[in-house]
Design an enzyme around this catalytic site. Structure first.
Site, PDB file in Angstrom:
ATOM      1  N   LYS A 189       0.916  -1.166   0.075  1.00 20.18           N
ATOM      2  CA  LYS A 189      -0.116  -0.183  -0.015  1.00 20.18           C
ATOM      3  C   LYS A 189       0.951   1.379   0.119  1.00 20.18           C
ATOM      4  O   LYS A 189       1.542   1.478   0.930  1.00 20.18           O
ATOM      5  CB  LYS A 189      -0.883  -0.009   1.226  1.00 20.18           C
ATOM      6  N   GLY A 240       7.305   4.301   8.576  1.00 24.51           N
ATOM      7  CA  GLY A 240       6.443   5.204   8.390  1.00 24.51           C
ATOM      8  C   GLY A 240       6.700   5.922   9.905  1.00 24.51           C
ATOM      9  O   GLY A 240       7.726   5.706  10.451  1.00 24.51           O
ATOM     10  N   SER A 241       5.767   6.420  10.294  1.00 24.88           N
ATOM     11  CA  SER A 241       5.893   7.295  12.033  1.00 24.88           C
ATOM     12  C   SER A 241       5.891   6.341  12.913  1.00 24.88           C
ATOM     13  O   SER A 241       5.567   5.060  12.831  1.00 24.88           O
ATOM     14  CB  SER A 241       4.687   8.416  12.199  1.00 24.88           C
ATOM     15  N   THR A 242       6.580   6.734  14.056  1.00 18.67           N
ATOM     16  CA  THR A 242       6.857   5.957  15.200  1.00 18.67           C
ATOM     17  C   THR A 242       5.314   5.566  15.617  1.00 18.67           C
ATOM     18  O   THR A 242       4.923   4.547  16.251  1.00 18.67           O
ATOM     19  CB  THR A 242       7.714   6.487  16.238  1.00 18.67           C
ATOM     20  N   GLY A 245       3.726   2.963  13.783  1.00 18.25           N
ATOM     21  CA  GLY A 245       4.675   1.799  14.003  1.00 18.25           C
ATOM     22  C   GLY A 245       3.917   0.998  15.372  1.00 18.25           C
ATOM     23  O   GLY A 245       4.024  -0.098  15.525  1.00 18.25           O
ATOM     24  N   GLU A 262      10.638   0.337  10.255  1.00 16.13           N
ATOM     25  CA  GLU A 262      11.432   1.355   9.963  1.00 16.13           C
ATOM     26  C   GLU A 262      10.898   2.655  10.276  1.00 16.13           C
ATOM     27  O   GLU A 262       9.947   3.097   9.587  1.00 16.13           O
ATOM     28  CB  GLU A 262      11.923   1.285   8.458  1.00 16.13           C
ATOM     29  N   CYS A 296      13.934   9.971   7.114  1.00 20.92           N
ATOM     30  CA  CYS A 296      13.739   9.593   8.412  1.00 20.92           C
ATOM     31  C   CYS A 296      15.188   9.511   9.089  1.00 20.92           C
ATOM     32  O   CYS A 296      15.111   9.728  10.271  1.00 20.92           O
ATOM     33  CB  CYS A 296      13.125   8.098   8.408  1.00 20.92           C
ATOM     34  N   GLU A 388      10.939  14.878  16.094  1.00 18.31           N
ATOM     35  CA  GLU A 388      11.026  14.738  14.618  1.00 18.31           C
ATOM     36  C   GLU A 388      10.098  15.553  13.975  1.00 18.31           C
ATOM     37  O   GLU A 388       9.067  15.837  14.160  1.00 18.31           O
ATOM     38  CB  GLU A 388      10.735  13.446  14.154  1.00 18.31           C
TER      39      GLU A 388
HETATM   40  P1  NAI Z   1       2.191   7.516   8.713  1.00 15.46           P
HETATM   41  O1  NAI Z   1       3.090   6.798   9.378  1.00 15.46           O
HETATM   42  O2  NAI Z   1       0.857   8.119   9.099  1.00 15.46           O
HETATM   43  O3  NAI Z   1       2.049   6.748   7.417  1.00 15.46           O
HETATM   44  C1  NAI Z   1       2.824   5.979   6.718  1.00 15.46           C
HETATM   45  C2  NAI Z   1       1.872   4.842   5.984  1.00 15.46           C
HETATM   46  O4  NAI Z   1       1.176   4.201   6.963  1.00 15.46           O
HETATM   47  C3  NAI Z   1       1.118   5.427   4.813  1.00 15.46           C
HETATM   48  O5  NAI Z   1       0.925   4.478   3.969  1.00 15.46           O
HETATM   49  C4  NAI Z   1      -0.270   5.505   5.725  1.00 15.46           C
HETATM   50  O6  NAI Z   1      -1.208   5.399   4.781  1.00 15.46           O
HETATM   51  C5  NAI Z   1      -0.104   4.271   6.414  1.00 15.46           C
HETATM   52  N1  NAI Z   1      -0.904   4.225   7.781  1.00 15.46           N
HETATM   53  C6  NAI Z   1      -1.300   5.365   8.427  1.00 15.46           C
HETATM   54  N2  NAI Z   1      -2.150   4.805   9.640  1.00 15.46           N
HETATM   55  C7  NAI Z   1      -2.067   3.382   9.428  1.00 15.46           C
HETATM   56  C8  NAI Z   1      -2.547   2.394  10.383  1.00 15.46           C
HETATM   57  N3  NAI Z   1      -3.341   2.737  11.376  1.00 15.46           N
HETATM   58  N4  NAI Z   1      -2.684   1.168  10.095  1.00 15.46           N
HETATM   59  C9  NAI Z   1      -1.620   0.767   8.912  1.00 15.46           C
HETATM   60  N5  NAI Z   1      -1.107   1.543   8.057  1.00 15.46           N
HETATM   61  C10 NAI Z   1      -1.477   2.939   8.445  1.00 15.46           C
HETATM   62  O7  NAI Z   1       2.964   9.071   8.371  1.00 15.46           O
HETATM   63  P2  NAI Z   1       2.429  10.252   7.821  1.00 15.46           P
HETATM   64  O8  NAI Z   1       1.022  10.622   8.746  1.00 15.46           O
HETATM   65  O9  NAI Z   1       2.075  10.215   6.538  1.00 15.46           O
HETATM   66  O10 NAI Z   1       3.264  11.520   8.547  1.00 15.46           O
HETATM   67  C11 NAI Z   1       3.179  11.889  10.018  1.00 15.46           C
HETATM   68  C12 NAI Z   1       4.608  11.762  10.219  1.00 15.46           C
HETATM   69  O11 NAI Z   1       5.332  10.629  10.417  1.00 15.46           O
HETATM   70  C13 NAI Z   1       5.495  12.825   9.670  1.00 15.46           C
HETATM   71  O12 NAI Z   1       5.479  14.312  10.087  1.00 15.46           O
HETATM   72  C14 NAI Z   1       6.919  12.187  10.073  1.00 15.46           C
HETATM   73  O13 NAI Z   1       7.369  12.708  11.346  1.00 15.46           O
HETATM   74  C15 NAI Z   1       6.559  10.855  10.164  1.00 15.46           C
HETATM   75  N6  NAI Z   1       6.894  10.091   9.089  1.00 15.46           N
HETATM   76  C16 NAI Z   1       8.376   9.448   9.245  1.00 15.46           C
HETATM   77  C17 NAI Z   1       8.664   8.557   8.169  1.00 15.46           C
HETATM   78  C18 NAI Z   1       9.898   7.904   8.369  1.00 15.46           C
HETATM   79  O14 NAI Z   1      10.484   7.214   7.151  1.00 15.46           O
HETATM   80  N7  NAI Z   1      10.421   7.931   9.349  1.00 15.46           N
HETATM   81  C19 NAI Z   1       8.032   8.444   7.013  1.00 15.46           C
HETATM   82  C20 NAI Z   1       6.790   9.244   6.849  1.00 15.46           C
HETATM   83  C21 NAI Z   1       6.356  10.038   8.002  1.00 15.46           C
END
Ligand code: NAI
Length: 772
Positions: A189, A240-242, A245, A262, A296, A388
């Site tokens: 996804k 994605g976000s902690t 995670g 990650e 990240c 972050e």
């Molecule tokens: P997010 O962690 O919400 O999204 C990442 C992915 O997870 C997206 O594909 C999203 O649709 C999916 N997702 C969201 N909620 C989910 C759930 N409950 N179960 C399964 N999948 C889910 O990150 P977002 O909202 O896009 O960004 C928010 C903050 O996260 C950013 O400001 C940043 O601080 C951090 N972030 C960190 C990343 C990294 O590589 N460490 C990458 C993206 C965001």
């Protein structure tokens, strides 16, 4: 503008890349991004918009996947998997074809990525796309080699993969290439903001001959992601976000699904006073302004040695003034658009609510752009030094000594990456192992490659992507899991009056025998009802004492493998000298005649791990730079173990020996029905030169202690081989510090040494470029 004007300002003229091919590609497909299931498009619906963040214009409608659609994709992946897993060479050919076709379509992919995400075309063209291609080439090789080089490994099955929006195509490649190479099929996804390059990728898969059902893409938002986590998959791989995670860790708890996370970071960028300052400034441009800081592993926390701080900040500000911010489709642009107004608002909020330090900002155009920002003079505990920001915002503080630099660098809940800048290689190589991070760059930043492991520790998650170590996350050792049946303790007494002498085995904490805090114990009988003694019931306070003892014994993790080997041999010898006594004890406890064999197994196990203690070598990875990436094996830290209670002695020795050999400290809870062999064993430890606190032994209820072990922030990993039903609670409670868990879900098997070694170590990748 005249030539004279240009020479006077030395400004770059615009060098726009054309969007027309990519927009035409989208228009030809009805302007809708949606599912690719079983080799077919659909359903396709315009449920929400994917916009170009630089202009705000709608690029395409995106389908929000439902749970039913996710289930369809998973069913297709499930059906395709057995055949896909059969032939490594066939997989290698397909992966190679994907790489070739990505190369052919590199410009379309780069333009699509920049339109959808807002990142400068220079980056998508020169970094994201080439690195994604490299992943497929490299993993085509792993597919080819799997059968001969990994004869004991097999694929997991169907992998659910959820990726973020900051590197849409690159993250897709990081997830899909190793999964496919190892014979898995996938349902991936993309993030809701950035689904478009995945569409181009699906067409490439079809052209490359990927069989239907092997690669499935389901578009959607967090709800679609949550449905994928719940679906019938064998693994979830998440970047994605902690915060998310944590949710996924909890949602998958007890399910038996493999998981890799990650997550976020707040990576330190340490500049010593002997560094090449101009290079360090240039490195920062790549560390924090690359991809608008939405990385990240961004070097987002600058630590500068005090004596050079003013000079360094002055150079940095002058470099910031030269950054070009604006239209990401312009090839001269350094800093593009923020992915979405929601993220822009969040960055703005975080910076605006900060009241500490001094802020320096460049100018930025109107729209979804945030100016490159430097905030100096912050204290290590300030919010912006800890949280972050995920934007082009660099926060800075100073340090005086290398020791202080390490302390500040490690003062974070994250542990993803770190950069060290110094011309003194001794200093760099002294600091690198002390930094709590999965990746360290020496005089460099943001280097990544398919051959090198990437991933973090602490709240940055667990698991590695890339290299041989990354393949472990997509395989399991061949062999069947047997169902565990709990042994029952003998509870009836023959009526013999109790021995007037107190025969209560104490706990073993910090190298000393300790009475249990609660003051309670359980009687232990043999088969014919004779009282063998009492075993203490450890509680949460005893566990905390053991954790403190492990923390005080952290010097063990810095000892040489040679020393650890000597001590393990010595433990083995001392156990051997008391074989008969232990064999009798095991027979009494279990009512069987397996004692002699079990003691023999335990001695063999100690000798095996003594042998491994100085042989679990790291590697020098052949990455495509002038330099090396060293894969170093480091201990995990403090490990808490619920032992296999069917084997009173081996249950303890089997996890203890590898954990100690690899430099960890351990607290083990003895077999609950048969505790007295483990408590006898601390007499062996007492005579074996093992430093106090390195191994602690508790007795008591596995079910009572499990949640406390899992929730404690100073435990780095929890293992359970217990017959008690504790896998779910351990995984669910481990979200506190996102510790590693290794639990048995009520099954048992003999694990190969490669798995014990992997579970007992972290791979730290240290990048050392050399030469010009
Ligand atoms: P997010 O962690 O919400 O999204 C990442 C992915 O997870 C997206 O594909 C999203 O649709 C999916 N997702 C969201 N909620 C989910 C759930 N409950 N179960 C399964 N999948 C889910 O990150 P977002 O909202 O896009 O960004 C928010 C903050 O996260 C950013 O400001 C940043 O601080 C951090 N972030 C960190 C990343 C990294 O590589 N460490 C990458 C993206 C965001």
């Amino acid at each position: 503008m005249t030539v004279k004007d240009i020479f006077e300002s030395m400004d770059y003229g615009p060098a726009p890349e054309s969007a027309s091919e990519a927009l035409g590609w989208l228009a030809d497909r009805g302007g809708i991004a949606g599912h690719f299931i079983n080799g077919q498009w659909g359903p396709l619906r315009d449920d929400f918009a994917s916009n170009n963040p630089a202009t705000g214009e709608k690029l395409a409608g995106v389908t929000k996947g439902t749970a039913d659609e996710v289930a369809l994709a998973v069913a297709a992946a499930r059906k395709a998997q057995p055949k896909w897993a059969k032939d490594g060479q066939a997989r290698a050919r397909v992966l190679y074809a994907i790489a070739r076709l990505m190369q052919k379509n590199a410009r379309l992919l780069a333009v699509m990525e920049t339109l959808d995400n807002g990142k400068p075309i220079r980056e998508s063209r020169d970094i994201d796309v080439p690195l994604a291609i490299r992943h497929f080439y490299h993993h085509a090789g792993f597919a080819q080699l799997m059968e001969t080089e990994m004869p004991n490994a097999e694929s997991l099955g169907v992998c659910g993969q959820i990726i973020p929006w900051n590197f849409p195509l690159l993250m897709l490649a990081w997830k899909i290439a190793p999964a496919l190479a190892m014979g898995n099929t996938v349902v991936l996804k993309p993030a809701e903001y950035t689904s478009l390059s995945a569409m181009v990728f699906c067409e490439i898969c079809t052209a490359a001959g990927v069989p239907p059902g092997v690669v499935n893409i389901v578009t959607g938002d967090g709800e679609t992601g949550a449905a994928l986590v719940d679906a019938d998959v064998d693994k979830i791989a998440f970047t994605g976000s902690t915060a998310v995670g944590r949710i996924i860790r909890e949602q998958t708890a007890g399910s038996g699904k493999a998981l890799s996370l990650e997550l976020g970071g707040k990576s330190p960028y340490i500049v010593f006073d002997d560094a090449d300052l101009d290079s360090a400034v240039e490195g920062l441009v790549d560390a924090i302004w690359f991809n608008q800081g939405q990385v990240c592993c961004a070097g987002s926390r600058l630590l500068v040695q005090e004596g050079i701080a003013d000079r360094f900040y002055a150079k940095l500000k002058s470099r910031m003034d030269g950054l070009r911010i604006g239209d990401p489709m312009d090839k001269c642009i350094d800093v593009g658009a923020i992915v979405d107004p929601v993220q822009l608002a969040e960055i703005t909020r975080m910076v605006d609510t900060n009241t500490s330090g001094e802020t320096y900002q460049c100018a930025a155009p109107d729209g979804c752009f945030y100016p490159p920002t430097l905030i100096t003079g912050l204290a290590p505990a300030d919010t912006l030094m800890q949280e972050e920001i995920f934007g082009p915002v660099l926060v800075a503080t100073t340090f005086r000594t290398p020791t202080e630099a390490v302390e500040i660098a490690n003062n974070t809940r994250y542990g993803l990456a770190a950069s060290v800048w110094t011309e003194n290689i001794n200093l760099a190589l002294d600091i690198a192992p002390k930094l709590i991070a999965g990746i360290v760059w020496v005089n460099a930043t943001n280097l990544m490659d398919a051959a090198a492991g990437f991933g973090g520790v602490r709240e940055s998650g667990f698991g590695r992507e890339g290299g041989w170590e990354g393949l472990m996350g997509y395989t399991r050792p061949k062999g069947k899991m047997a169902k565990l049946t709990a042994p029952t303790a003998f509870t009836t007494t023959d009526g013999t009056p109790a021995d007037p002498l107190d025969r209560t085995a104490k706990l073993y904490i910090g190298g000393k025998q300790a009475r249990p805090d609660g003051g309670y114990s359980d009687p232990v009988f043999n088969k014919s009802g004779k009282l063998l003694g009492h075993a203490s019931i450890a509680n949460r306070k005893d566990l905390r004492n053991a954790i403190e003892a492990m923390a005080a014994a952290k010097g063990w993790s810095k000892t040489t493998g040679h020393l650890r080997a000597q001590i393990l041999y010595y433990i083995g010898e001392n156990l051997s000298a008391r074989s008969d006594e232990f064999a009798t004890r095991i027979n009494q406890l279990t009512g069987t005649k397996t004692g002699t064999k079990e003691v023999g197994d335990a001695i063999n196990c100690l000798f095996t791990w003594a042998a491994w203690a100085d042989k679990h070598d790291g590697a020098a990875k052949g990455v495509p730079i002038r330099g090396v990436a060293l894969a170093m094996h480091e201990p995990v830290g403090n490990i808490a173990v619920l032992t296999d209670d069917t084997r009173p002695l081996m249950g303890l020795i089997e996890p203890l020996a590898p954990a100690l050999a690899m430099g960890n400290r351990i607290t083990a809870v003895a077999s609950q029905p048969f505790p007295l062999a483990a408590t006898d064993f601390y007499q062996v430890l007492e005579t074996s030169d093992l430093p106090a606190g390195v191994a602690n032994i508790l007795t008591g209820s596995h079910a009572d202690l499990a949640p406390h072990m899992a929730a404690h922030a100073n435990i780095d990993a929890v293992w359970s081989f217990s017959t008690a039903d504790v896998s779910h609670v351990i995984e669910a409670k481990s979200t506190s510090n996102l510790k590693r868990t290794w639990v048995n879900h009520g099954t048992a098997r003999t694990w190969p040494s490669s798995i014990w070694r992997a579970q007992s170590t972290e791979v730290k990748t240290i990048w050392i470029p050399y030469g010009e």
